[in-house]
Design an enzyme around this catalytic site. Structure first.
Site, PDB file in Angstrom:
ATOM      1  N   ASP A  90       0.818  -1.287  -0.055  1.00 54.89           N
ATOM      2  CA  ASP A  90       0.080  -0.067   0.131  1.00 54.89           C
ATOM      3  C   ASP A  90       0.973   1.453   0.028  1.00 54.89           C
ATOM      4  O   ASP A  90       2.016   1.138   0.614  1.00 54.89           O
ATOM      5  CB  ASP A  90      -1.049  -0.072   1.098  1.00 54.89           C
ATOM      6  CG  ASP A  90      -1.926   1.006   0.920  1.00 54.89           C
ATOM      7  OD1 ASP A  90      -2.311   1.434   0.037  1.00 54.89           O
ATOM      8  OD2 ASP A  90      -2.480   0.893   1.922  1.00 54.89           O
ATOM      9  N   ASN A 124     -10.890  -2.864  -6.058  1.00 53.68           N
ATOM     10  CA  ASN A 124     -10.078  -1.762  -6.772  1.00 53.68           C
ATOM     11  C   ASN A 124     -10.586  -1.341  -8.148  1.00 53.68           C
ATOM     12  O   ASN A 124     -10.196  -0.507  -8.515  1.00 53.68           O
ATOM     13  CB  ASN A 124      -8.393  -2.133  -6.965  1.00 53.68           C
ATOM     14  CG  ASN A 124      -7.746  -2.302  -5.721  1.00 53.68           C
ATOM     15  OD1 ASN A 124      -6.799  -2.877  -5.859  1.00 53.68           O
ATOM     16  ND2 ASN A 124      -7.997  -1.095  -4.902  1.00 53.68           N
TER      17      ASN A 124
HETATM   18  C1  FPP Z   1      -2.230  -0.008  -3.076  1.00 61.55           C
HETATM   19  O1  FPP Z   1      -1.631   1.463  -3.168  1.00 61.55           O
HETATM   20  C2  FPP Z   1      -1.611  -0.407  -4.344  1.00 61.55           C
HETATM   21  C3  FPP Z   1      -2.178  -1.019  -5.178  1.00 61.55           C
HETATM   22  C4  FPP Z   1      -3.741  -1.379  -5.394  1.00 61.55           C
HETATM   23  C5  FPP Z   1      -1.442  -1.673  -6.512  1.00 61.55           C
HETATM   24  C6  FPP Z   1      -0.175  -2.689  -6.020  1.00 61.55           C
HETATM   25  C7  FPP Z   1       0.223  -2.900  -7.343  1.00 61.55           C
HETATM   26  C8  FPP Z   1       1.770  -2.508  -7.398  1.00 61.55           C
HETATM   27  C9  FPP Z   1       2.635  -2.469  -6.191  1.00 61.55           C
HETATM   28  C10 FPP Z   1       2.149  -2.732  -8.792  1.00 61.55           C
HETATM   29  C11 FPP Z   1       3.019  -3.907  -9.210  1.00 61.55           C
HETATM   30  C12 FPP Z   1       2.538  -5.181  -8.992  1.00 61.55           C
HETATM   31  C13 FPP Z   1       2.779  -6.099  -9.864  1.00 61.55           C
HETATM   32  C14 FPP Z   1       2.567  -7.597  -9.682  1.00 61.55           C
HETATM   33  C15 FPP Z   1       3.628  -5.929 -10.960  1.00 61.55           C
HETATM   34  P1  FPP Z   1      -2.620   2.435  -3.286  1.00 61.55           P
HETATM   35  O2  FPP Z   1      -2.644   2.995  -4.705  1.00 61.55           O
HETATM   36  O3  FPP Z   1      -3.824   2.300  -2.636  1.00 61.55           O
HETATM   37  O4  FPP Z   1      -2.010   3.656  -2.468  1.00 61.55           O
HETATM   38  P2  FPP Z   1      -2.433   5.030  -1.411  1.00 61.55           P
HETATM   39  O5  FPP Z   1      -3.182   4.432  -0.526  1.00 61.55           O
HETATM   40  O6  FPP Z   1      -1.518   5.631  -1.463  1.00 61.55           O
HETATM   41  O7  FPP Z   1      -3.588   5.646  -2.693  1.00 61.55           O
END
Ligand code: FPP
Length: 246
Positions: free
Chosen positions: A24, A72
């Site tokens: 996250d 998501n």
């Molecule tokens: C949460 O951070 C993250 C995600 C929903 C996506 C996770 C994906 C990756 C790390 C990309 C790569 C993965 C692979 C397997 C290639 P957020 O967007 O909710 O962050 P925030 O809470 O700061 O908004």
């Protein structure tokens, strides 16, 4: 009652055999830099390789990462499409390194809503890496714990309806055989980055006895050193599985 579960095959004493990570903080990391959220996801993807490569050095055999949840899809179309594109590119770009590092890749989650190109790449990567055994990397895409338990229960109910399973034989060992994670051990340690202390529908059944680490670091800043330090701290935890020490 035994206090310790039997170590799994290949388990290193004091090390978490299976680590699961809620990655996250990509969005905030990008926003702090005045960049679009997808910039953070790309930076996050680069961290995945570093952590996968660290696993054999700290005795972690199974690594499960939460890449996209069933919730998501509520994000903007631009972010969802960008993430799906990132997953496709990750598979294409990383296959060689995953093979070289002996990584066996599996995907969990409901594939029905994913596009055909991505599904084909996922299936091909699973097939290509199936014989690898150094690290078992599981990537959760369109995954939700409640959705997984619902899908598993539906299949279990069908087996009962078709006479393959008797209701009186259903116990704690039965349902896990229907989960997406049926071939995986339960996670010993679940790490969530970015300062949020919640599990967000991740591995609900499987994490019943997991240890948790909620850390402030945003995922794109999460380093191999921090991963190694959390894995060594795990060795000091007193896991009683509901029992008591004599
Ligand atoms: C949460 O951070 C993250 C995600 C929903 C996506 C996770 C994906 C990756 C790390 C990309 C790569 C993965 C692979 C397997 C290639 P957020 O967007 O909710 O962050 P925030 O809470 O700061 O908004």
């Amino acid at each position: 009652m035994a206090l310790k579960r039997q170590p799994q095959h290949g388990q290193v004493p004091g090390c978490p055999h299976h680590v699961a990570i809620i990655m996250d903080g990509n969005g905030r990391w990008a926003t702090q830099r005045g960049r679009p959220r997808l910039f953070g996801h790309h930076a996050g993807a680069r961290r995945v390789r570093e952590i996968v490569e660290a696993c054999p050095h700290v005795g972690v055999r199974y690594l499960t990462i939460f890449a996209f949840s069933t919730e998501n899809w509520k994000r903007t179309q631009v972010e969802v499409a960008g993430l799906m594109n990132l997953f496709r590119r990750y598979i294409i770009r990383e296959t060689k390194a995953l093979m070289a590092n002996g990584v066996c890749v599996r995907f969990i989650g409901d594939r029905d809503r994913l596009d055909n190109k991505l599904i084909t790449l996922m299936n091909d990567l699973e097939a290509a890496t199936a014989a690898n055994d150094v690290v078992h990397l599981t990537i959760a895409i369109n995954y939700g714990g409640r959705d997984e338990v619902s899908r598993a229960t539906r299949r279990l109910a069908q087996d009962v309806a078709d006479g393959r399973l008797r209701p009186e034989d259903v116990d704690e060992e039965t349902l896990p055989r229907y989960l997406d994670t049926c071939v995986l051990p339960d996670p010993d340690l679940v790490i969530r980055t970015s300062g949020e202390a919640r599990i967000s529908n991740f591995l609900l059944w499987q994490s019943a006895y997991s240890e948790y680490e909620f850390i402030d670091t945003l995922w794109p800043d999460f380093t191999r050193a921090e991963f190694e330090s959390l894995c060594s701290a795990f060795g000091g935890r007193d896991r009683r599985y509901g029992g008591v020490r004599p």
